[in-house]
Motif scaffolding. Structure first.
Motif, PDB file in Angstrom:
ATOM      1  N   ARG A  17      44.956  36.092  39.112  1.00 46.96           N
ATOM      2  CA  ARG A  17      45.674  35.262  38.134  1.00 46.96           C
ATOM      3  C   ARG A  17      44.768  34.316  37.376  1.00 46.96           C
ATOM      4  NH1 ARG A  17      50.799  36.541  39.005  1.00 46.96           N
ATOM      5  NH2 ARG A  17      51.670  35.058  37.535  1.00 46.96           N
ATOM      6  N   PRO A  61      43.274  38.861  49.968  1.00 48.13           N
ATOM      7  CA  PRO A  61      44.448  38.712  49.102  1.00 48.13           C
ATOM      8  C   PRO A  61      45.680  38.215  49.859  1.00 48.13           C
ATOM      9  CG  PRO A  61      44.009  41.035  49.563  1.00 48.13           C
ATOM     10  CD  PRO A  61      42.827  40.261  50.069  1.00 48.13           C
ATOM     11  N   ASN A  91      49.659  31.662  45.662  1.00 49.57           N
ATOM     12  CA  ASN A  91      48.710  32.759  45.718  1.00 49.57           C
ATOM     13  C   ASN A  91      48.137  32.974  44.327  1.00 49.57           C
ATOM     14  OD1 ASN A  91      47.625  35.546  45.627  1.00 49.57           O
ATOM     15  ND2 ASN A  91      48.323  35.568  47.752  1.00 49.57           N
ATOM     16  N   THR A  92      46.804  32.935  44.233  1.00 51.92           N
ATOM     17  CA  THR A  92      46.143  32.982  42.934  1.00 51.92           C
ATOM     18  C   THR A  92      45.582  34.364  42.620  1.00 51.92           C
ATOM     19  OG1 THR A  92      44.048  32.362  43.932  1.00 51.92           O
ATOM     20  CG2 THR A  92      45.431  30.571  43.118  1.00 51.92           C
ATOM     21  N   ARG A  93      45.770  35.288  43.551  1.00 56.05           N
ATOM     22  CA  ARG A  93      45.243  36.644  43.430  1.00 56.05           C
ATOM     23  C   ARG A  93      45.415  37.236  42.021  1.00 56.05           C
ATOM     24  NH1 ARG A  93      41.820  40.256  45.435  1.00 56.05           N
ATOM     25  NH2 ARG A  93      42.560  42.394  45.170  1.00 56.05           N
TER      26      ARG A  93
END
Lengths: 262, 304, 304, 262
Positions: free
Chosen positions: D65, D47, D61-63
């Motif tokens: 999403r 992450p 950051n696509t964490r």
């Protein structure tokens, strides 16, 4: 005219008159007089004067905005007239497109070199240490025509040769800048509470250009630590027009420019 | 597994700064200084720093010098500007030969930081040519450029171990936003190995994601939440400077410079050694004054 | 006396670009290209340009090459990315020896532009060392740095006469704001003598003063109001790219490359020579399509 | 496991597994496989993987999403997962703090050098001109450990010596990088639809590290234009875990990675 301006006010007015519309200028740290001058010019004849608030990293325009003269050049209130923010390192981008800057120091010599470093003690140390060169050594060799200003006019400031050169003017005279390949024309004026010097096109030495109202040639000679180039006729700067003084005082609400020079 | 929250206490963040490090501090003149970290460094008795000050350093740098933390200063200017034209402790330390100044111009300081950011041994600039700076600092070398043969100054990379930067807001992942001037902060952060961010307000990651164009420092190493963290200096976008405390400082430091160190010691006791932590410091300053400093900014434009 | 309004028509702005000039164009790959100016340059039959393309140039640069405007290209990359891995007209012009490529890396292109912005004859970078770039471009010289003796590449200043930059909004004084990526636009603008700004929307000076942190280009030389001015490319913050027209371009240009120039000529006629002005161009594209392109962006974060 | 991943999917999964939490990476132009890999890693074990979308100038950051795999690396939609914008020239700041980049080209040789310029005709012109070097020559000499990837594995791509070097790997072998003072360790892997090569620590030559599921050593040897360093035992990359493949396909909604390699 019958209007009386204080010497610092007259300096601001003289600079404002000289600033042409469309030019680009940077106003730096601790420079209330130039700051007042650019605001005055923007609000009179130079609405397109493009001004960087150097200490605040804004491009600003005060035109028609009832500006204040901030006591600090880093005053956060400048964002009121800001149109653009930039990272401070970018102030060194396009210095070649900047027409004027305003440089001051503890010593200014006849070739327009400025010392803002301090006075060495001759033994590797310091008799007096000033704040430091800031960006003046950078600006002096890149910007087109810096103004040099001094809030004092005496033989300690206006010297024959600076103890240290931290803002190169015409260096040691004719050809000095060209030999080193410096950019820009060299300084435009030295302006003080007594007079304006420009520089003789050949000798590159400071030449008495205009007296401030009420000052005599003799008074300037006595207060100056270098031999002055004297033109045949020295003109006196016309006193302030009503609009100029009125507007300047609406900017300088707290009367910072009305104090007497030391 | 969740994303790591990088918020730390003032104490934990300042503990990252060790004797002998090269430390850069952000802001400029009267604004945006990471004061809680600076005060904690003084409390911790950090020594022998090479301090990389803002291109126009203010009295924050002067304070670190006066507190005895600095052995070498890299800064082209230390001034109290409208209050006093030079930093009193700086002037004293230089005139007494107690601190080395690595003489530099603004332009060369930034080129040195940019060299470090770019991973280069040096960068060239015209600033300094024709002046006495290269004579005063032999590490800045005049040379002829390899293409046109022009005379330029070569400045070695200036590489901080740590950069101390103050922003108005940040999320807990170290995404910081300046709501006014950025000064030289971003280049300092890019040059340094580690970035300690103080922020006036910790905001949610969603606030940052709604305004990514305003993020000026991405992924700082640690973030410290410190309301009024730039006091007694302004924090652009949130509050003005506290001229009263600054005058108190100037008086104390100038009196020290002219031979009477008591006032300065009392200033340190009152504002630095006395308060147990940043909240105690804020109580010392007082709520009414802080509210007034914030009010001085409230009619101005905001970030976005 | 009032401040000068610097807005101009597409025609008047494009008339500033003369044969033989060095012209930089902004944006990157599929976004933020000043297309109305590029189309007008082609209509005007501008010739012998040295074109400084974006660090990742897209099919806008390819179009200028295909229309015969470019003699020398300074760009490390010309690609249609997800549509086609190289610019067809670029590939054709290089393989036939009809255009000179001043070979450069992204890093060196930016250092060359930065040198021009800083008024320096050159800047150094490590990029290029160990590669064949310095062999292909003798103006990039390997040298040993004057401080540590490291091997670096020296790139001469890259100085555009004009930079063509597209922003989403600007005031009539040339204060432009990017509402998404800025790419290399700011450095191009800083390096150039003259900046021509196209903007999707002309806004009042008050809008700019409320959001000075978003101003990315200060005081452009001229501003041209051109709604959907980046079409068929995206304009970050306002609308997506028009893949249909881009596919049409790729097909036309690739067919020209493989020996059949008719389709390409028809493409130029349809989109460039045909429409009387930018409004006629927008009518040709059609309102429904433009509305859809704008809708593709409307759920995304905005600038401030 | 019983799950089957397409070769490009398996490449993305292999890279994702190798990306450690907290590392910093740049994803560049035209690189769907690495882009899928970093999103997968961020959503699985990393992450805090810090990702620059190189073509879009965002730190993202696509964490958590529900990211999309955009067809273009310059897709404007990436602002959906952006946390910071920067000027593209700043991508060259702190390259020394970037752990990985993903480089591809028209030729890759046994020392991990890449050609993305084109094939010269031997007479000062070009037989084939590719898009150009982009920032690969910069990145290859500054970033810690770039990955090299190729969507094709055949003797035209994997060659003994690149016709032009536009992304320096280990140059001509041991000591090559050190002689020029390049930064970074040199390439970490060459990854293809058939296998992963790492580099022999002494000879700096590409060494068969892992086979993709279903590929044989013989098949790799036949498809490779250089002599491969062979370890005593070649392991096969474990197939996808259910979570990996499920998540990857929720990213790659349009099945871009499920197409067969040419």
């Amino acid at each position: 005219m019958g209007l009386d301006a204080a010497p610092y006010e007259m300096m601001a007015i003289a600079i404002a008159r000289d600033l042409q519309n469309g030019k680009r200028v940077i106003v730096g740290a601790d420079t209330q007089i130039p700051h007042a001058a650019v605001m005055l010019a923007q609000n009179l004849h130079a609405p397109d004067l493009k001004v960087i608030y150097g200490a605040n990293c804004f491009w600003g325009n005060t035109r028609g905005r009832n500006p204040d003269l901030y006591v600090s050049s880093g005053a956060y209130q400048m964002i009121r007239s800001a149109e653009s923010r930039f990272d401070h390192p970018e102030i060194f981008h396009r210095l070649w497109a900047i027409d004027h800057f305003f440089a001051g120091g503890i010593e200014v010599d006849k070739f327009g070199n400025v010392n803002i470093l301090g006075i060495p003690d001759g033994a590797g140390g310091w008799k007096f240490r000033a704040a430091g060169p800031v960006g003046l050594p950078d600006i002096a060799v890149n910007v087109r025509e810096p103004y040099i200003f001094s809030k004092r006019h005496d033989r300690r400031v206006l010297v024959d040769r600076v103890a240290l050169n931290s803002c190169p003017g015409f260096l040691d005279g004719p050809g000095g800048r060209e030999r080193l390949g410096l950019w820009g024309k060299g300084p435009r004026w030295i302006i003080t509470p007594k007079c304006i010097f420009d520089f003789h096109p050949e000798s590159k030495r400071a030449r008495l250009h205009r007296l401030l109202p009420g000052v005599t040639v003799q008074e300037v000679i006595e207060a100056t630590g270098f031999e002055i180039e004297l033109p045949e006729r020295v003109e006196v700067l016309p006193g302030p027009a009503e609009e100029e003084l009125q507007l300047l005082r609406s900017i300088d609400k707290d009367g910072n420019l009305r104090v007497r020079p030391k | 597994m969740e994303r790591a929250n990088v918020t730390r206490s003032v104490e934990d963040a300042a503990a990252l700064i060790k004797d002998g490090m090269t430390v850069a501090t952000g802001g400029l003149l009267f604004a945006n200084h990471p004061m809680p970290i600076i005060r904690q460094m003084i409390r911790n008795g950090v020594r022998n720093l090479t301090l990389v000050g803002p291109a126009s350093s203010g009295l924050d740098v002067d304070l670190l010098i006066g507190a005895g933390c600095v052995t070498t200063l890299i800064s082209p200017y230390v001034s109290g500007e409208s209050l006093i034209g030079y930093g009193p402790c700086y002037r004293q330390a230089v005139e007494r030969g107690e601190m080395k100044v690595w003489e530099v111009t603004e332009g060369l300081e930034y080129m040195g930081l940019r060299a470090a950011a770019l991973g280069l041994p040096f960068l060239p600039y015209r600033g300094g040519v024709g002046s006495d700076i290269p004579k005063l600092n032999p590490e800045i070398k005049e040379f002829r450029d390899p293409i046109k043969g022009e005379l330029l100054c070569a400045v070695p990379a200036i590489k901080p171990d740590v950069a101390l930067i103050h922003v108005q807001r940040s999320d807990c992942y170290g995404n910081g936003q300046h709501l006014g001037s950025t000064y030289g902060d971003r280049l300092m952060a890019h040059a340094a190995d580690c970035v300690i961010l103080t922020c006036d307000k910790l905001v949610s990651n969603e606030v940052i994601r709604r305004t990514p164009l305003l993020t000026t420092i991405a992924y700082a190493t640690v973030v410290v939440e410190t309301a009024f963290g730039s006091h007694p200096y302004a924090s652009h976008g949130l509050y003005g400077e506290d001229t009263e405390v600054l005058r108190e400082y100037v008086e104390a430091a100038e009196s020290r410079r002219t031979g009477n160190p008591d006032k300065f010691a009392r200033f340190l006791d009152k504002y630095i050694h006395g308060p147990a932590d940043h909240f105690a410091y804020l109580d010392l300053v007082g709520a009414a004054r802080l509210v007034r400093l914030a009010a001085s900014y409230d009619d101005l434009v905001q970030g976005g």
